[in-house]
Design a protein around this motif. Structure first.
Motif, PDB file in Angstrom:
ATOM      1  N   ILE A   1      28.496 -21.206   6.226  1.00  0.00           N
ATOM      2  CA  ILE A   1      28.396 -19.949   5.579  1.00  0.00           C
ATOM      3  C   ILE A   1      29.956 -19.758   5.415  1.00  0.00           C
ATOM      4  O   ILE A   1      30.282 -19.156   4.404  1.00  0.00           O
ATOM      5  CB  ILE A   1      27.613 -19.137   6.703  1.00  0.00           C
ATOM      6  CG1 ILE A   1      26.162 -19.236   6.876  1.00  0.00           C
ATOM      7  CG2 ILE A   1      27.819 -17.661   6.344  1.00  0.00           C
ATOM      8  CD1 ILE A   1      25.672 -18.570   8.037  1.00  0.00           C
ATOM      9  N   ARG A   2      30.752 -19.681   6.232  1.00  0.00           N
ATOM     10  CA  ARG A   2      32.196 -19.237   6.031  1.00  0.00           C
ATOM     11  C   ARG A   2      32.881 -20.006   4.985  1.00  0.00           C
ATOM     12  O   ARG A   2      33.759 -19.698   4.221  1.00  0.00           O
ATOM     13  CB  ARG A   2      33.011 -19.457   7.303  1.00  0.00           C
ATOM     14  CG  ARG A   2      32.519 -18.434   8.425  1.00  0.00           C
ATOM     15  CD  ARG A   2      33.692 -18.019   9.348  1.00  0.00           C
ATOM     16  NE  ARG A   2      33.378 -16.774  10.038  1.00  0.00           N
ATOM     17  CZ  ARG A   2      33.348 -16.769  11.407  1.00  0.00           C
ATOM     18  NH1 ARG A   2      33.312 -17.810  12.024  1.00  0.00           N
ATOM     19  NH2 ARG A   2      33.018 -15.602  11.779  1.00  0.00           N
ATOM     20  N   GLU A   3      32.392 -21.076   4.689  1.00  0.00           N
ATOM     21  CA  GLU A   3      33.076 -22.227   3.610  1.00  0.00           C
ATOM     22  C   GLU A   3      32.492 -21.413   2.325  1.00  0.00           C
ATOM     23  O   GLU A   3      33.313 -21.259   1.289  1.00  0.00           O
ATOM     24  CB  GLU A   3      32.518 -23.489   3.660  1.00  0.00           C
ATOM     25  CG  GLU A   3      33.421 -24.689   3.744  1.00  0.00           C
ATOM     26  CD  GLU A   3      32.903 -25.862   4.231  1.00  0.00           C
ATOM     27  OE1 GLU A   3      31.964 -26.623   3.199  1.00  0.00           O
ATOM     28  OE2 GLU A   3      33.069 -26.242   5.305  1.00  0.00           O
ATOM     29  N   MET A   4      31.363 -21.005   2.218  1.00  0.00           N
ATOM     30  CA  MET A   4      30.645 -20.629   0.916  1.00  0.00           C
ATOM     31  C   MET A   4      31.021 -19.050   0.605  1.00  0.00           C
ATOM     32  O   MET A   4      31.018 -18.743  -0.533  1.00  0.00           O
ATOM     33  CB  MET A   4      29.246 -20.983   1.017  1.00  0.00           C
ATOM     34  CG  MET A   4      28.931 -22.449   0.659  1.00  0.00           C
ATOM     35  SD  MET A   4      27.012 -22.750   0.603  1.00  0.00           S
ATOM     36  CE  MET A   4      27.124 -22.049  -1.198  1.00  0.00           C
ATOM     37  N   ILE A   5      31.276 -18.313   2.102  1.00  0.00           N
ATOM     38  CA  ILE A   5      31.410 -17.022   1.657  1.00  0.00           C
ATOM     39  C   ILE A   5      32.519 -16.760   2.666  1.00  0.00           C
ATOM     40  O   ILE A   5      32.726 -16.238   3.653  1.00  0.00           O
ATOM     41  CB  ILE A   5      30.185 -16.228   1.975  1.00  0.00           C
ATOM     42  CG1 ILE A   5      28.909 -16.687   1.353  1.00  0.00           C
ATOM     43  CG2 ILE A   5      30.597 -14.780   1.648  1.00  0.00           C
ATOM     44  CD1 ILE A   5      27.608 -16.285   2.179  1.00  0.00           C
ATOM     45  N   PRO A   6      33.778 -17.044   2.281  1.00  0.00           N
ATOM     46  CA  PRO A   6      34.937 -16.944   2.967  1.00  0.00           C
ATOM     47  C   PRO A   6      35.076 -15.522   3.709  1.00  0.00           C
ATOM     48  O   PRO A   6      35.533 -15.329   4.710  1.00  0.00           O
ATOM     49  CB  PRO A   6      36.158 -17.017   2.127  1.00  0.00           C
ATOM     50  CG  PRO A   6      35.511 -17.843   0.868  1.00  0.00           C
ATOM     51  CD  PRO A   6      34.179 -17.534   0.708  1.00  0.00           C
ATOM     52  N   ASP A   7      34.650 -14.552   2.909  1.00  0.00           N
ATOM     53  CA  ASP A   7      35.160 -12.931   3.555  1.00  0.00           C
ATOM     54  C   ASP A   7      33.589 -12.469   4.282  1.00  0.00           C
ATOM     55  O   ASP A   7      33.534 -11.505   4.131  1.00  0.00           O
ATOM     56  CB  ASP A   7      35.407 -12.076   2.597  1.00  0.00           C
ATOM     57  CG  ASP A   7      34.786 -12.423   1.150  1.00  0.00           C
ATOM     58  OD1 ASP A   7      33.815 -13.210   1.118  1.00  0.00           O
ATOM     59  OD2 ASP A   7      34.881 -11.302   0.197  1.00  0.00           O
ATOM     60  N   VAL A   8      32.860 -13.400   4.494  1.00  0.00           N
ATOM     61  CA  VAL A   8      31.515 -12.867   5.317  1.00  0.00           C
ATOM     62  C   VAL A   8      31.449 -12.229   6.534  1.00  0.00           C
ATOM     63  O   VAL A   8      32.780 -12.404   7.065  1.00  0.00           O
ATOM     64  CB  VAL A   8      30.565 -14.281   5.392  1.00  0.00           C
ATOM     65  CG1 VAL A   8      30.899 -14.946   6.357  1.00  0.00           C
ATOM     66  CG2 VAL A   8      29.236 -13.620   5.488  1.00  0.00           C
ATOM     67  N   ILE A   9      30.713 -11.121   6.598  1.00  0.00           N
ATOM     68  CA  ILE A   9      30.764 -10.381   7.968  1.00  0.00           C
ATOM     69  C   ILE A   9      29.490 -11.168   8.722  1.00  0.00           C
ATOM     70  O   ILE A   9      28.178 -11.062   8.308  1.00  0.00           O
ATOM     71  CB  ILE A   9      30.435  -8.998   7.836  1.00  0.00           C
ATOM     72  CG1 ILE A   9      31.576  -8.372   6.965  1.00  0.00           C
ATOM     73  CG2 ILE A   9      30.093  -8.231   9.118  1.00  0.00           C
ATOM     74  CD1 ILE A   9      33.108  -8.569   7.504  1.00  0.00           C
ATOM     75  N   LEU A  10      29.654 -11.608   9.860  1.00  0.00           N
ATOM     76  CA  LEU A  10      28.822 -12.115  10.583  1.00  0.00           C
ATOM     77  C   LEU A  10      28.413 -11.637  11.886  1.00  0.00           C
ATOM     78  O   LEU A  10      29.407 -11.184  12.701  1.00  0.00           O
ATOM     79  CB  LEU A  10      29.287 -13.652  11.007  1.00  0.00           C
ATOM     80  CG  LEU A  10      28.987 -14.888  10.131  1.00  0.00           C
ATOM     81  CD1 LEU A  10      29.673 -16.000  10.972  1.00  0.00           C
ATOM     82  CD2 LEU A  10      27.594 -15.050  10.022  1.00  0.00           C
ATOM     83  N   THR A  11      27.152 -11.164  12.107  1.00  0.00           N
ATOM     84  CA  THR A  11      26.808 -10.501  13.287  1.00  0.00           C
ATOM     85  C   THR A  11      25.755 -11.131  13.860  1.00  0.00           C
ATOM     86  O   THR A  11      24.946 -11.979  13.300  1.00  0.00           O
ATOM     87  CB  THR A  11      26.509  -8.955  13.113  1.00  0.00           C
ATOM     88  OG1 THR A  11      25.193  -8.927  11.962  1.00  0.00           O
ATOM     89  CG2 THR A  11      27.423  -8.145  12.123  1.00  0.00           C
ATOM     90  N   THR A  12      25.364 -10.845  15.262  1.00  0.00           N
ATOM     91  CA  THR A  12      24.338 -11.705  15.849  1.00  0.00           C
ATOM     92  C   THR A  12      23.456 -10.672  17.060  1.00  0.00           C
ATOM     93  O   THR A  12      23.826  -9.434  17.291  1.00  0.00           O
ATOM     94  CB  THR A  12      25.116 -12.927  16.422  1.00  0.00           C
ATOM     95  OG1 THR A  12      23.892 -14.043  17.068  1.00  0.00           O
ATOM     96  CG2 THR A  12      25.776 -12.414  17.961  1.00  0.00           C
ATOM     97  N   ASP A  13      22.332 -11.307  17.429  1.00  0.00           N
ATOM     98  CA  ASP A  13      21.808 -10.866  18.808  1.00  0.00           C
ATOM     99  C   ASP A  13      22.179 -11.899  19.867  1.00  0.00           C
ATOM    100  O   ASP A  13      21.864 -13.085  19.588  1.00  0.00           O
ATOM    101  CB  ASP A  13      20.500 -10.842  18.456  1.00  0.00           C
ATOM    102  CG  ASP A  13      19.932  -9.797  17.444  1.00  0.00           C
ATOM    103  OD1 ASP A  13      20.848  -8.685  17.429  1.00  0.00           O
ATOM    104  OD2 ASP A  13      18.892  -9.813  16.928  1.00  0.00           O
ATOM    105  N   ILE A  14      22.295 -11.444  20.958  1.00  0.00           N
ATOM    106  CA  ILE A  14      22.305 -12.292  22.190  1.00  0.00           C
ATOM    107  C   ILE A  14      21.340 -11.772  23.380  1.00  0.00           C
ATOM    108  O   ILE A  14      21.432 -10.430  23.628  1.00  0.00           O
ATOM    109  CB  ILE A  14      23.881 -12.305  22.778  1.00  0.00           C
ATOM    110  CG1 ILE A  14      24.597 -13.206  21.648  1.00  0.00           C
ATOM    111  CG2 ILE A  14      24.036 -12.976  24.104  1.00  0.00           C
ATOM    112  CD1 ILE A  14      26.163 -13.380  21.774  1.00  0.00           C
ATOM    113  N   ILE A  15      20.899 -12.447  24.325  1.00  0.00           N
ATOM    114  CA  ILE A  15      20.225 -12.156  25.506  1.00  0.00           C
ATOM    115  C   ILE A  15      20.950 -12.796  26.382  1.00  0.00           C
ATOM    116  O   ILE A  15      21.094 -13.925  26.524  1.00  0.00           O
ATOM    117  CB  ILE A  15      18.706 -12.899  25.555  1.00  0.00           C
ATOM    118  CG1 ILE A  15      17.962 -12.030  24.284  1.00  0.00           C
ATOM    119  CG2 ILE A  15      17.886 -12.498  26.704  1.00  0.00           C
ATOM    120  CD1 ILE A  15      16.593 -12.590  23.836  1.00  0.00           C
TER     121      ILE A  15
END
Ligand code: 5AD
Ligand code: SF4
Length: 444
Positions: free
Chosen positions: A288-302
């Motif tokens: 994802i970061r290779e293809m969209i270098p300025d991507v914002i990544l968020t997540t869910d964690i338990i």
């Protein structure tokens, strides 16, 4: 009838409440904003964690005095519980004396008929039957005004993550026709909406004869006037290349990917039935970061899934340190009746350990979010203006492409238009800046 509708839970529930409003209005009911004037009170509920249930029971308790007072004045207030908790607990809910009506997420078309029956006969009515087909085709959501419109592109979930109640409360996965979604977005653009968020429990499972999710999102983003298209959530197990291509190349698709991780240990991921391991998750993040270098990544964690050891929780911390998410929703495991995890495993991580683990992960994420936000100081970000800032009357707020909340001194910029803001300050949750004197781009 005068109906007061209250909504809890996720964005899918917000959308469902818009469908409910539309169904009730079509049958002649009036939706009102003051509960004291209501003849019918409907509560659209969530079941994802026990505290969601607790909150609703608290709300029902608070409705008892209102119901009693109206009764003394000769009026029978109808109280209905809708949504995931209705589907989950069904008939049992009638143990709460305030309730007359229980309706699940696939049964909203029956609401006018059920309300009329309760009114006429004073009966208790329930319709909580899951459907394999209901997508509310032909029901145009009655939206509350705003800059963003939620659009469910599918309903239900077939993934059966072992901790999750959604497959039981929302039933089998079904996709809406591509043309129906496009028609809805076209009409939203004509009404002045500039942003849509496409919703599904796993958008990557979207399938129709008209195409996949990547096809759908491209076509939505091509609709004239639609400046920002967001989506939530994809499942890491089947993230398609075509979707990454669409995000990286289409100027109207926001470069924000919410990619639920859930846990950092392969053993726990297996028990959760997530069907990926950390190696694959990391490979996806890198791609994802290779293809969209300025991507914002968020997540869910338990934290505190059954049997999770301190070491396994540290593995989650390590993955967080290595991915460096922009932000994360972190939850304590909450056992849900009927789920695979509830049937097979004891909820054996102590409350104290869950608390220690969540605090540790919160601290890590707060530090990383702050570092990332500080890195934006001095940059110019494009902000979609939403309106006045809470608490500061001389400021307005909006969202960046990456979904950061941005606050800036201004009072008269039009909600729904775009402005560039130079970031001057940052906290772990918010960016602060100055709008640039260059004319705001209008989205129309
Ligand atoms: N306990 C805690 N968190 C849960 N989630 C789903 N089910 C549970 C549960 N039983 C979280 C997951 C999911 C998010 C929407 O809610 O992280 O991605
Ligand atoms: Fe729940 Fe998993 Fe479906 Fe998400 S993908 S709704 S966590 S079962």
């Amino acid at each position: 009838m005068k109906v007061y509708l209250e909504t809890y839970g996720c964005q899918m529930n917000q959308y469902d409440s818009e469908l409910i409003r539309s169904i009730l209005q079509a049958s002649g009911d009036e939706l009102i904003s003051r509960i004291e004037k209501a003849e019918v009170v409907l509560i659209n509920t969530c079941a994802i964690r026990e505290n969601a249930h607790r909150k609703i029971y608290g709300r029902l308790d608070l409705l008892r005095p209102l119901k009693k007072r109206l009764k003394r004045q000769g009026q029978d207030l109808v109280v209905g519980l809708l949504g995931c908790m209705a589907q989950n607990l069904k008939q049992d809910l009638f143990k709460h004396p305030v309730l007359n009506l229980v309706v699940g997420p696939d049964n909203y078309r029956a609401l006018p008929k059920l309300i009329a029956r309760v009114k006429k006969q004073g009966s208790k009515e329930i319709d909580a039957n899951l459907s394999e087909y209901e997508t509310y085709r032909g029901v145009a959501p009655a939206r509350v005004e705003g800059v963003n419109a939620w659009i469910a592109i599918m309903r239900g979930c077939d993934n059966f993550c072992s901790f999750c109640v959604v497959p039981y409360t929302r039933g089998r996965e079904r996709s809406r026709e591509i043309d129906d979604v496009l028609e809805e977005v076209t009409s939203l653009a004509a009404q002045g909406y500039r942003q849509v968020t496409l919703l599904g429990q796993n958008v990557n499972s979207y399938r129709t004869e008209g195409g996949t999710f990547a096809d759908l999102i491209r076509r939505v983003a091509d609709i004239p006037g639609m400046m920002r298209v967001r989506f939530t959530s994809p499942h890491p197990k089947d993230f398609p290349q075509a979707l990454l291509e669409a995000i990286s190349t289409h100027p109207h698709i926001c470069k924000h990917v919410h990619l639920p991780l859930q846990a950092g240990s392969d053993r726990i991921l297996d028990l959760m039935n997530r069907t990926y391991h950390i190696k694959e998750y990391m490979a996806l993040v890198n791609k994802i970061r290779e293809m969209i270098p300025d991507v914002i990544l968020t997540t869910d964690i338990i934290v505190g899934f059954p049997g999770e050891t301190g070491e396994e929780s540290r593995e989650t911390a390590e993955v967080m340190e290595s991915v460096r998410f922009d932000s994360a929703y972190i939850f304590k495991y909450s056992e849900r009746k009927g789920t695979i995890a509830a049937r097979e495993f004891a909820d054996d991580v102590s409350a104290e350990d869950k608390k220690d683990r969540i605090v540790r992960l919160f601290d890590i994420q707060r530090r990383i979010s702050l570092e990332k936000h500080k890195g934006l100081i001095g940059q110019k970000v494009e902000v979609l203006i939403e309106g006045a800032a809470e608490k500061r009357s001389d400021h307005q707020m909006g969202k960046s492409d990456g979904n950061h909340t941005v606050i800036f001194p201004a009072t008269s910029l039009t909600p729904g238009s775009l402005v560039f803001v130079e970031i001057m300050e940052a906290s772990a949750g918010t960016l602060y800046g100055n709008p640039l004197p260059t004319p705001a781009l209008t989205c129309i």
